[in-house]
Every structure is written in structure tokens, then in C-alpha cells.
Design an enzyme around this catalytic site. Structure first.
Site, PDB file in Angstrom:
ATOM      1  N   ASP A   7      63.870  45.898 118.923  1.00  0.00           N
ATOM      2  CA  ASP A   7      64.638  45.511 118.310  1.00  0.00           C
ATOM      3  C   ASP A   7      64.443  45.251 116.982  1.00  0.00           C
ATOM      4  O   ASP A   7      63.335  44.071 116.845  1.00  0.00           O
ATOM      5  CB  ASP A   7      65.862  44.616 119.272  1.00  0.00           C
ATOM      6  N   HIS A  32      69.032  37.785 122.770  1.00  0.00           N
ATOM      7  CA  HIS A  32      69.478  36.541 121.470  1.00  0.00           C
ATOM      8  C   HIS A  32      69.625  35.460 122.289  1.00  0.00           C
ATOM      9  O   HIS A  32      69.773  34.280 122.219  1.00  0.00           O
ATOM     10  CB  HIS A  32      70.386  36.768 120.742  1.00  0.00           C
ATOM     11  N   HIS A  90      65.436  42.951 115.326  1.00  0.00           N
ATOM     12  CA  HIS A  90      64.937  40.846 115.458  1.00  0.00           C
ATOM     13  C   HIS A  90      64.190  40.342 116.661  1.00  0.00           C
ATOM     14  O   HIS A  90      64.053  41.681 117.980  1.00  0.00           O
ATOM     15  CB  HIS A  90      66.277  40.705 115.918  1.00  0.00           C
ATOM     16  N   ASP A 113      67.641  48.885 115.241  1.00  0.00           N
ATOM     17  CA  ASP A 113      68.392  48.400 114.417  1.00  0.00           C
ATOM     18  C   ASP A 113      67.345  48.783 113.419  1.00  0.00           C
ATOM     19  O   ASP A 113      66.451  48.400 111.942  1.00  0.00           O
ATOM     20  CB  ASP A 113      68.859  47.158 114.107  1.00  0.00           C
TER      21      ASP A 113
HETATM   22 ZN   LIG Z   1      68.510  43.390 116.504  1.00  0.00          ZN
END
Ligand SMILES: [Zn+2]
Length: 355
Positions: free
Chosen positions: A176, A139, A178, A263
Site C-alpha cells: 500500500d 493503520h 501508506h 494506491d
Molecule cells: Zn493506503
């Protein structure tokens, strides 16, 4: 007398082991009580790697990244801001990205550990590897910390391979849960990195729609696969078989990097997916095969998220098993995953003009 078959093809030299980067120093980055990206995440991985068979794996100690290496993806002002957090016990770079006095140093160690792994693979010392480092990175933007991430380790790694080894086609797979907005941003105009991401959508950080496909020279080199919550092994396997591997095969990558967040696991407290450790093993094995076919086997996995300790350990173990060349078994996509057919069609329709 034993006869040798002169036509025998040896595609994986027996002496080539896999490397695993891990170190107790990664325990030192502490974002404070009750933070999901806790030092505790490293402990099951230290246990796991302490038991690895030394015929197949070698543990590598990380090195700190040099300032100019981090500068390949981050601004000077931002690096100085993170460095300045070393003077404070607890500092909030953003709402959920907190640092302690050791965080800057540990952040440099995560990046440097990954770069050391890439250098050792490039030198032929190892056939592939896994950097079990923290904090995560995907991120992190050029000027901004986000979502538990300080420096974008995967992006800096891809730049490093381009600059030092002249790679012009690097496939960066991000599974991931996200979307890796920082990584996408770093290469949005750059065809030398094909960024593919599977992620829960809509979800944090909000980016990663199908239509985000790169701009300028980078148009067509970002492949977003936004998934509804609840997807499990069968959906992911279908996505890999119908999108990731076919597009990856056409790109003919010289290297593969994997932002491996765990995750999407069904036990994870942050993600809403239903993937099991077997699912991660199968995804890893498909990428290992792709690397074998196009990239001379050069593939490096990098830990991103994953917040259930038991799931993290079993999922990393499943990937390591595949790296070693021991398959955990086949998995059939035909049985399920039907519900995401329309989404797959939409993505392939969008990507059709590029691939
Ligand atoms: Zn993540």
C-alpha cells in the site's frame, strides 16, 4: 502407448483453484459522502469477480469474525467502542475514520472473510486466494482506529495462522502507498512475522523510516522501504529484486500474506506514485514464486487501499491473472530505477546485520 515421465515434477496440482472472498455486504460500510474509501470501490470488483472463470477461481462468502479472534490484536475497550458506533448513523472514530450503523458488522465480516480464506488454504482446498474486503485495516492500532481502518485484518490473519497452524515464519508484505503503522506495531517485538513495507515517505501516517527495524526479539524482522514520491514500476521492481525477494528468501516463510493496497497506482487520487497494473502483476508474481519455493504455495492477498475505481479494477485483475498462473509478461528492472540506488544501498546497509 503413451509413456509417462516418472521424473515429471508437478508443483501445482491442476485441481487446486484460487479462492476469492467478496460479498455485497461490504457495500454497507458507508463513511459518508465524498469519503474516498467509499462503497463504490467494491462495485468494479463485484463486476470483475462476477466474470471470473470457474475453472480457476471459486468465490467464497465471508463469515463474521468471532470476538476472541479480533481480541488477538485489539483491546476489549476498543472493540466495545467500535461496537457502540452501531447505534449512531455517522460517528467519527478519528478525523478520517467514520462509521455508520453497519460498520462494526462489516468490519467483523472483513476480518472473518480473511480468516476463512486462510483456513481454506491451510486445509488445501485452494492453492492461494484474494480477500476483496473493506474497510482496509493496516493503520488500525490495538486501541485506536486510524486512516479509514477499524480492525487490522492482516495482523489478525497473521496471528490466526500462528495460533492455529503453528506457523513460526510468516512474511507479511505491505505494498500500500501508506505505511502500515498498525501492522508494524502489532509485530514490532515478534520474530514470527517478518513485516516488509514499501510506502511513500514522508507521508501519512508518518512512520516507516529505514531505521524502524523492530525491537527485542523482533529486532531485524521489520523491513521498511520508504520511497520518494514518483516511483513507478521500474523502481518497485528493483526494490523487489534487490530487497524484498532476497530477504524473503533468507527468512524462508511458511506463509505469505500481502496487504495489497492499490494506491501506489499512477491514477490514484491519494498516492503520489507511478505504478501501473502491470507493475502490481509483476510484484504479485514474484511473491507467488517465493511462496511456491518456500511456503508450499500458501499466499493470501488482502485488499487495503486504492481509490481510483478504474485502476483498482485493472490492478486486481492483474494480480488475479498471476494467481491463476498466467503471466502478464516479464519486466526488466535494468532499464530504469537507477535514481533509487542510493536508497537501496542505505536500506541494505541497515539490514546487513540481520540478513
Ligand atoms: Zn493506503
Amino acid at each position: 502407448m503413451a509413456l509417462q515421465n516418472p521424473y515429471r515434477v508437478v508443483d501445482k496440482p491442476l485441481m487446486a483453484r484460487s479462492a476469492v472472498v467478496i460479498d455485497r455486504d461490504f457495500l454497507k460500510h458507508d463513511p459518508g459522502h465524498f469519503h474516498p474509501e467509499s462503497p463504490e470501490r467494491l462495485k468494479p470488483l463485484l463486476d470483475l469477480t462476477g466474470e471470473l472463470d470457474s475453472q480457476s477461481f471459486q468465490l467464497l462468502a465471508p463469515r463474521p469474525a468471532a470476538r476472541e479472534e479480533v481480541e488477538s490484536c485489539h483491546s476489549n475497550d476498543y472493540i466495545e467502542l467500535v461496537q457502540a458506533t452501531s447505534e449512531t448513523n455517522l460517528y467519527a472514530l478519528d478525523g478520517d475514520t467514520l462509521t455508520c450503523r453497519d460498520s462494526f458488522g462489516v468490519g467483523l465480516l472483513a476480518v472473518g472473510g480473511f480468516l476463512k480464506l486462510l483456513d481454506s488454504i491451510a486445509a488445501g482446498e485452494f492453492r492461494n486466494g484474494f480477500a476483496l474486503v473493506r474497510p482496509p485495516g493496516h493503520h488500525a492500532l490495538r486501541d485506536r482506529a486510524m486512516g479509514f481502518c477499524l480492525f487490522n485484518t492482516a495482523a489478525i490473519g497473521a496471528r490466526h495462522i500462528g495460533r492455529h497452524y503453528g506457523a513460526k515464519r510468516i512474511l507479511l508484505m505491505d505494498w500500500d502507498v501508506h505505511h502500515g503503522n498498525g501492522t508494524q506495531d502489532a509485530f514490532y517485538q515478534d520474530p514470527s512475522v517478518l513485516y516488509l513495507s514499501t510506502h511513500q515517505y514522508p507521508y501519512y501516517p508518518g512512520t516507516g523510516a529505514v531505521e524502524e527495524g523492530g525491537v527485542g526479539q523482533g529486532e531485524g524482522f521489520t523491513v521498511n522501504i520508504p520511497l520518494p514520491a514518483g516511483c513507478g514500476d521500474e523502481e518497485y521492481l528493483r526494490i523487489f529484486k534487490e530487497i524484498v525477494i532476497p530477504i524473503g528468501g533468507k527468512y524462508k516463510p511458511e506463509w505469505i500474506l500481502v496487504s495489497a493496497g492499490f494506491d501506489p497506482h499512477r491514477r490514484d487520487p491519494l498516492g503520489g506514485m507511478d505504478v501501473t497494473e502491470r507493475g502490481f502483476g509483476v510484484m504479485a508474481s514474484m511473491l507467488l514464486d517465493l511462496a511456491e519455493k518456500h511456503a508450499g504455495g500458501k499466499i493470501a492477498f488482502l485488499l487495503e487501499g486504492g481509490y481510483d475505481l478504474k485502476a483498482l479494477k485493472s490492478s486486481v485483475a492483474a494480480v488475479l491473472q498471476e494467481m491463476k498462473g498466467e503471466s502478464g509478461g516479464e519486466m526488466q528492472a535494468e532499464k530504469g530505477g537507477e535514481a533509487i540506488r542510493p536508497l537501496i544501498r542505505k536500506i541494505l546497509n541497515f539490514q546487513e546485520k540481520y540478513w
